[in-house]
Design a protein around this motif. Structure first.
Motif, mmCIF file in Angstrom:
data_model
loop_
_atom_site.group_PDB
_atom_site.id
_atom_site.type_symbol
_atom_site.label_atom_id
_atom_site.label_comp_id
_atom_site.label_asym_id
_atom_site.label_seq_id
_atom_site.Cartn_x
_atom_site.Cartn_y
_atom_site.Cartn_z
ATOM 1 N N VAL A 75 52.347 44.932 40.266
ATOM 2 C CA VAL A 75 51.681 45.261 38.976
ATOM 3 C C VAL A 75 50.499 44.268 38.806
ATOM 4 C CG1 VAL A 75 53.866 46.052 38.185
ATOM 5 C CG2 VAL A 75 53.282 43.521 37.822
ATOM 6 N N PHE A 76 50.171 43.312 39.817
ATOM 7 C CA PHE A 76 49.265 42.283 39.616
ATOM 8 C C PHE A 76 47.968 42.839 39.166
ATOM 9 C CE2 PHE A 76 45.886 39.761 41.193
ATOM 10 C CZ PHE A 76 46.138 38.642 40.533
ATOM 11 N N ASP A 77 47.325 44.041 39.480
ATOM 12 C CA ASP A 77 46.179 44.319 39.183
ATOM 13 C C ASP A 77 45.988 44.844 37.737
ATOM 14 O OD1 ASP A 77 44.803 43.933 41.727
ATOM 15 O OD2 ASP A 77 45.543 45.868 42.605
ATOM 16 N N ASP A 78 47.215 45.389 37.426
ATOM 17 C CA ASP A 78 47.398 45.539 36.116
ATOM 18 C C ASP A 78 47.483 44.703 35.140
ATOM 19 O OD1 ASP A 78 47.913 47.888 33.599
ATOM 20 O OD2 ASP A 78 49.690 46.691 33.735
ATOM 21 N N MET A 79 48.401 43.585 35.389
ATOM 22 C CA MET A 79 48.619 42.321 34.828
ATOM 23 C C MET A 79 47.183 41.612 34.635
ATOM 24 S SD MET A 79 50.867 39.182 36.020
ATOM 25 C CE MET A 79 52.419 40.009 35.969
ATOM 26 N N ALA A 100 40.280 41.873 45.523
ATOM 27 C CA ALA A 100 39.344 41.998 44.623
ATOM 28 C C ALA A 100 38.060 41.222 44.885
ATOM 29 C CB ALA A 100 39.738 42.019 43.239
ATOM 30 N N ILE A 101 38.215 39.838 44.984
ATOM 31 C CA ILE A 101 36.948 38.964 45.398
ATOM 32 C C ILE A 101 36.630 39.283 46.710
ATOM 33 C CG2 ILE A 101 36.332 36.741 45.774
ATOM 34 C CD1 ILE A 101 36.465 37.319 42.873
ATOM 35 N N SER A 102 37.364 39.509 47.785
ATOM 36 C CA SER A 102 36.867 39.771 49.021
ATOM 37 C C SER A 102 35.993 40.900 49.095
ATOM 38 C CB SER A 102 37.991 39.841 50.061
ATOM 39 O OG SER A 102 38.691 38.692 50.378
ATOM 40 N N LEU A 103 36.601 41.914 48.424
ATOM 41 C CA LEU A 103 35.884 43.241 48.291
ATOM 42 C C LEU A 103 34.610 43.332 47.805
ATOM 43 C CD1 LEU A 103 35.884 46.221 49.044
ATOM 44 C CD2 LEU A 103 37.039 46.622 46.791
ATOM 45 N N ALA A 104 34.466 42.355 46.736
ATOM 46 C CA ALA A 104 33.134 42.193 45.938
ATOM 47 C C ALA A 104 32.117 41.411 46.763
ATOM 48 C CB ALA A 104 33.574 41.530 44.589
ATOM 49 N N LEU A 105 32.673 40.521 47.608
ATOM 50 C CA LEU A 105 31.767 39.790 48.468
ATOM 51 C C LEU A 105 31.232 40.791 49.556
ATOM 52 C CD1 LEU A 105 34.051 36.603 49.010
ATOM 53 C CD2 LEU A 105 31.964 36.936 47.457
ATOM 54 N N ALA A 106 32.144 41.503 50.129
ATOM 55 C CA ALA A 106 31.551 42.551 51.190
ATOM 56 C C ALA A 106 30.723 43.388 50.748
ATOM 57 C CB ALA A 106 32.871 43.112 51.829
ATOM 58 N N LEU A 107 31.192 44.155 49.636
ATOM 59 C CA LEU A 107 30.274 45.246 49.100
ATOM 60 C C LEU A 107 28.628 44.679 48.584
ATOM 61 C CD1 LEU A 107 32.663 47.088 46.753
ATOM 62 C CD2 LEU A 107 31.698 47.728 49.002
#
Length: 237
Positions: A24-28, A66-73
């Motif tokens: 549930v982390f992303d929702d939390m 989420a952060i790793s994806l933002a860095l890559a994108l």
């Protein structure tokens, strides 16, 4: 999956990033942290500005990625390795599943970030991570990051803070609680989550953070984002 972990009257244990939290982390985090999506977006924009060719980008306390994806994108540089590190095996599994087909040159490691060596880095991110590190160990971690950054590299820290003025703290706390209520958390859930996390997540003031970063060697630090009691700092080596 919707977060309803604390919607019961059972005995409350200290908060842990276990399998139940991972689900549930992303929702939390989105329902608990004001400005969370903007925080992630800004990390990507900062990385776009400060990233360097032939360097490593570190996401320390990577959770679901989420952060790793933002860095890559947002990466405009060449020959970079993205290194996502978390000490929760369940988080590491989730991060790997989320990102394995989305990021080239990705390493997802299960490790204690206080034991992790930082090498040849142009971007290091601690996103809502430092607050879970023992206060006495925070300076050593930041000094290690500083030493592992290339000149012109940056450290990005996002944290929950508290305020020195009691009246300001009271007002911001009330607004944060209202934010959680607006996002569907009940009074029971709010109270139970607070009980679970109060001995695990230790906040500090904005001044505490900036002073420590300066003492670790960063001569330039700015608070570039804030939403209620959540802030992001940018420190340039």
């Amino acid at each position: 999956m919707r977060d309803n972990l604390f919607n019961n009257n059972a005995d409350i244990a200290d908060f842990r990033f276990d399998a139940d939290v991972v689900k549930v982390f992303d929702d939390m985090v989105r329902r608990s942290v004001p400005g969370y999506d903007s925080m992630i977006q800004m990390v990507g924009l900062v990385a776009r500005m400060y990233g360097q060719d032939n360097t490593n980008y570190y996401d320390l306390g990577s959770s679901t990625g989420a952060i790793s994806l933002a860095l890559a994108l947002n990466n405009k540089n060449k020959n970079n390795t993205f290194i996502a590190i978390d000490n929760s095996a369940e988080m590491v599994k989730k991060c790997q599943a989320n990102l394995s087909n989305k990021i080239d040159n990705l390493q997802v490691l299960c490790s204690d970030i206080t034991d992790t060596k930082i090498n040849d880095a142009s971007i290091v991110v601690l996103n809502l991570t430092l607050q879970f590190i023992d206060v006495g160990a925070r300076a050593a971690l930041l000094k290690k990051i500083y030493d592992g950054l290339n000149p012109g590299g940056v450290l990005i820290i996002s944290e929950k803070i508290h305020f020195e003025d009691p009246e300001t703290q009271d007002h911001i706390t009330k607004l944060h609680l209202d934010f959680k209520r607006e996002n569907g958390y009940s009074e029971l859930e709010i109270a139970n989550k607070r009980q679970a996390i109060e001995n695990v997540m230790i906040t500090e003031t904005k001044k505490n953070h900036i002073d420590r970063l300066r003492d670790c060697g960063f001569m330039e630090t700015s608070c570039y984002f804030q939403c209620l009691n959540f802030v992001s700092f940018l420190s340039v080596k």
